[in-house]
Design an enzyme around this catalytic site. Structure first.
Site, short mmCIF file in Angstrom:
data_model
loop_
_atom_site.label_atom_id
_atom_site.label_comp_id
_atom_site.label_asym_id
_atom_site.label_seq_id
_atom_site.Cartn_x
_atom_site.Cartn_y
_atom_site.Cartn_z
N GLU A 1 4.32 59.34 62.10
CA GLU A 1 4.58 60.35 61.29
C GLU A 1 5.69 61.33 61.96
O GLU A 1 6.41 61.89 61.16
CB GLU A 1 3.48 61.10 60.87
CG GLU A 1 3.70 62.27 59.92
CD GLU A 1 2.47 62.68 59.26
OE1 GLU A 1 2.01 63.93 59.72
OE2 GLU A 1 2.02 62.42 58.08
N HIS B 1 -10.54 39.51 72.92
CA HIS B 1 -11.34 38.66 71.94
C HIS B 1 -10.61 38.88 70.70
O HIS B 1 -11.48 38.22 69.83
CB HIS B 1 -12.68 38.89 71.98
CG HIS B 1 -13.20 39.08 73.35
ND1 HIS B 1 -13.78 37.87 74.10
CD2 HIS B 1 -13.13 40.11 74.60
CE1 HIS B 1 -14.17 38.31 75.42
NE2 HIS B 1 -13.80 39.35 75.56
N GLY C 1 0.61 69.91 61.63
CA GLY C 1 -0.72 69.44 61.34
C GLY C 1 -1.16 68.22 62.29
O GLY C 1 -2.22 68.41 63.04
N ARG C 2 -0.09 67.49 62.89
CA ARG C 2 -0.63 66.40 63.78
C ARG C 2 -0.56 66.89 65.43
O ARG C 2 -0.87 66.25 66.48
CB ARG C 2 0.30 65.38 63.78
CG ARG C 2 1.66 65.61 63.89
CD ARG C 2 2.68 64.33 63.44
NE ARG C 2 4.00 64.75 63.23
CZ ARG C 2 4.59 65.28 62.26
NH1 ARG C 2 3.60 65.33 60.86
NH2 ARG C 2 5.98 65.59 62.08
N LYS D 1 2.20 61.32 46.98
CA LYS D 1 1.56 62.50 46.61
C LYS D 1 1.65 62.67 45.08
O LYS D 1 0.97 63.00 44.02
CB LYS D 1 1.39 63.60 47.21
CG LYS D 1 0.83 63.60 48.74
CD LYS D 1 0.88 64.75 49.33
CE LYS D 1 0.30 64.71 50.76
NZ LYS D 1 0.49 66.07 51.41
N LYS E 1 -4.64 72.55 56.86
CA LYS E 1 -3.32 73.60 56.82
C LYS E 1 -2.90 74.12 55.64
O LYS E 1 -2.98 75.30 55.74
CB LYS E 1 -2.49 72.75 57.71
CG LYS E 1 -1.29 73.71 58.13
CD LYS E 1 -0.23 73.10 58.87
CE LYS E 1 1.13 74.26 59.01
NZ LYS E 1 2.14 73.59 59.83
N GLU F 1 -7.14 65.16 48.74
CA GLU F 1 -8.41 64.38 49.03
C GLU F 1 -9.37 65.50 49.80
O GLU F 1 -10.66 65.45 49.58
CB GLU F 1 -8.02 63.42 50.27
CG GLU F 1 -7.19 62.24 49.86
CD GLU F 1 -5.83 62.53 50.23
OE1 GLU F 1 -5.45 63.67 50.11
OE2 GLU F 1 -5.13 61.48 50.34
O1 LIG Z 1 -4.04 69.76 57.12
P1 LIG Z 1 -3.52 69.74 55.52
O2 LIG Z 1 -2.56 70.63 54.75
O3 LIG Z 1 -4.68 69.21 54.45
O4 LIG Z 1 -2.79 68.24 55.49
C1 LIG Z 1 -3.33 67.06 55.85
C2 LIG Z 1 -2.31 66.00 56.08
O5 LIG Z 1 -1.42 65.84 55.07
C3 LIG Z 1 -0.25 65.16 55.01
O6 LIG Z 1 -0.67 63.75 55.23
C4 LIG Z 1 0.61 65.39 56.19
O7 LIG Z 1 1.68 64.44 56.33
C5 LIG Z 1 -0.02 65.34 57.65
O8 LIG Z 1 0.89 65.76 58.64
C6 LIG Z 1 -1.47 66.42 57.34
O9 LIG Z 1 -1.96 66.33 58.69
#
Ligand SMILES: O=P(O)(O)OC[C@H]1O[C@H](O)[C@H](O)[C@@H](O)[C@@H]1O
Length: 518
Positions: free
Chosen positions: A341, A372, A255-256, A481, A191, A197
């Site tokens: 989150e 199990h 994002g989620r 971060k 996003k 990463e």
């Molecule tokens: O989609 P991006 O901008 O790379 O973000 C990826 C993720 O980064 C962070 O961990 C946010 O807390 C998440 O809500 C998000 O989905």
């Protein structure tokens, strides 16, 4: 009414208990009767929801108001699956009041959806593409992954889908050893298009691509242009990375909550345009139920209030998710981000420290495997942990006897948690009276899965609305971060030049000087 309730007695004296505490919603039947509550409890919780203005907050979300106040953004993931004419919501009084901005937003949603589905169908028709690699993390990874895995019956067998999220080179390396540049499409899903990463993985994938026959020349057959697509709100950053094909989406998609947007491109590539529309249709049916049904028969409302009851009134600190479906083996990981989150917060929307606990720890594994592994604790442990069973009414084409065994196990476990066992000796006895929720999904098909995921999204909204928190920002993830960026800069700085970059030396040095400038 809660911990003192004996479920065995409750069922014995009230045979109508199941019908009072269960209901059908779109694609999902929910049995809430094995929870430690009474019909009167639900009524009191509904009164609590009313006093917290949950319905008003829900309608504010539907109106497009900036309810994500700390980021001054609307919350409209539900718009992504709303038909152009409003669909089942078109007669809703709030939708009737929509101004030009919302109507335009809906039109843009469908414009982007058509572009995404066209691209998906192009890739599916291109026999040269045998591998799709989605590079993303968090909401840019978990939703697409769980849906592609769950709907594997609809996935074109000729194409392999890979999800790379961790910055650990093992994950990307594992994939790159198995694909070839000329037959691989890389989706850079982010996003923000700044997540460390994802950016490192994307740069490494591009370097690998160029080192193995790929070309930066747009006219080349095996070019970055043809083999990389960006899925982001940050089109500028994608262009700077050198990607010309970008599918965008909007800030009002969290994002989620983004698998319904361009982030869902790998899903559309995997199952095709028609089935992706079915996924949207199922979610829209649940949306219409949530935005329109009366609280007493509104399943997201009832489940959100049950979460408040279990967490704040009964003091249960975690909830175990047990999907009795191999296809849903990544659902819990997805729900961990969605729930923890969104609602793993201690400050209310108006800046006050909350006096009550909020989101429980969400954890679990598919059944019957969990039986199990950790079900021993669920039956005989000292803590009571609510369990959420998810089973399928229709097991699809897989070996009828296997599905029967799966569902019978799920039902038996819920029964055992409730009944317990007495009189066989202290070590053998199970206390029983342990709560569970049973969700019976129509089938593991796109529409049912869309409805299930939407159900969880709205349930999270309801609990957050009662707690008075902002379920749509995530400031807590910024600190780690920031410290990682500072640590990386320190490690590369002169005054650390003599420090052996090994992990132990780094930890020792940090112990001596925890923050920059110490
Ligand atoms: O989609 P991006 O901008 O790379 O973000 C990826 C993720 O980064 C962070 O961990 C946010 O807390 C998440 O809500 C998000 O989905």
């Amino acid at each position: 009414m809660g911990r003192h309730l004996d479920l065995r007695q409750a069922f014995a004296h009230h045979p109508e208990r199941l019908s009072q505490l269960s209901q059908q919603a779109p694609y999902v039947f929910a049995d809430l009767s094995k929870n430690l509550w009474q019909p009167q409890t639900e009524q009191l919780l509904a009164d609590l929801a009313h006093s917290c203005g949950v319905t008003e907050q829900r309608d504010a979300m539907l109106s497009g108001a900036p309810i994500n106040a700390s980021e001054q953004r609307a919350v409209m993931h539900w718009l992504l699956r709303t038909p152009q004419d409003g669909g089942l919501l078109q007669d809703h009084p709030v939708v009737q009041q929509w101004g030009g901005g919302m109507v335009q937003a809906l039109a843009q949603v469908h414009q982007t959806l058509e572009a995404m589905l066209d691209l998906a169908e192009q890739v599916r028709a291109d026999a040269r593409i045998t591998d799709v690699v989605n590079i993303g993390i968090g909401g840019s990874h978990l939703g697409p992954e769980v849906v592609v895995q769950a709907l594997e019956d609809w996935v074109d067998a000729g194409t392999q889908f890979h999800f790379v999220s961790n910055v650990d080179g093992h994950e990307l390396g594992h994939v790159l050893r198995r694909v070839r540049p000329e037959s691989t499409l890389f989706l850079i899903a982010s996003k923000s298009f700044t997540t460390a990463e994802t950016m490192l993985n994307a740069h490494s994938a591009r370097a690998w691509f160029l080192a193995h026959g790929g070309s930066a020349d747009a006219d080349a057959a095996c070019s970055i242009d043809r083999h990389f697509v960006a899925l982001t709100t940050n089109v500028q950053a994608a262009a700077e990375f050198g990607i010309s094909r970008t599918l965008g989406f909007w800030d009002w998609v969290g994002g989620r909550f983004s698998l319904w947007s361009a982030i869902g491109l790998p899903i559309a590539m995997a199952i095709g345009a028609a089935q992706f529309r079915q996924l949207l249709q199922g979610a829209h049916a649940m949306d219409a139920h949530f935005f329109s049904a009366a609280p007493a028969v509104n399943l997201p409302m009832r489940l959100g209030l049950l979460d408040v009851w279990n967490r704040d009134f009964l003091g249960f600190g975690s909830r175990c998710i047990a999907p009795y479906s191999h296809g849903l083996r990544r659902l819990t990981a997805y729900l961990q981000q969605l729930e923890m989150e969104s609602n793993g917060k201690r400050i209310t929307r108006d800046g006050q420290v909350l006096e009550v606990p909020t989101a429980p720890v969400v954890w679990g594994e598919p059944g019957t495997n969990g039986q199990h592994a950790f079900f021993q604790m669920l039956h005989q442990g000292q803590d009571t942990i609510p369990v959420e069973f998810i089973a399928l009414r229709d097991g699809g084409k897989y070996l009828g006897a296997h599905h029967q065994s799966l569902v019978i196990n799920a039902i038996a476990q819920a029964q055992a948690l409730m009944l317990g066992r007495q009189g066989e000796g202290a070590e053998r006895d199970c206390p029983g009276n342990r709560p569970s929720t049973f969700l019976l999904l129509q089938a593991l098909d796109p529409a049912s899965l869309g409805a299930l995921i939407a159900l969880y999204e709205h349930r999270v909204f309801v609990a957050g609305a009662v707690w008075g928190i902002n379920s749509f920002d995530q400031w807590g993830v910024e600190l780690g971060k920031k410290l990682a960026q500072e640590l990386r800069a320190r490690q590369q700085s002169d005054d650390w030049a003599e420090v052996d970059p090994s992990t132990l030396a780094l930890m020792q040095r940090l112990a001596e000087s925890p923050t920059h400038g110490d």
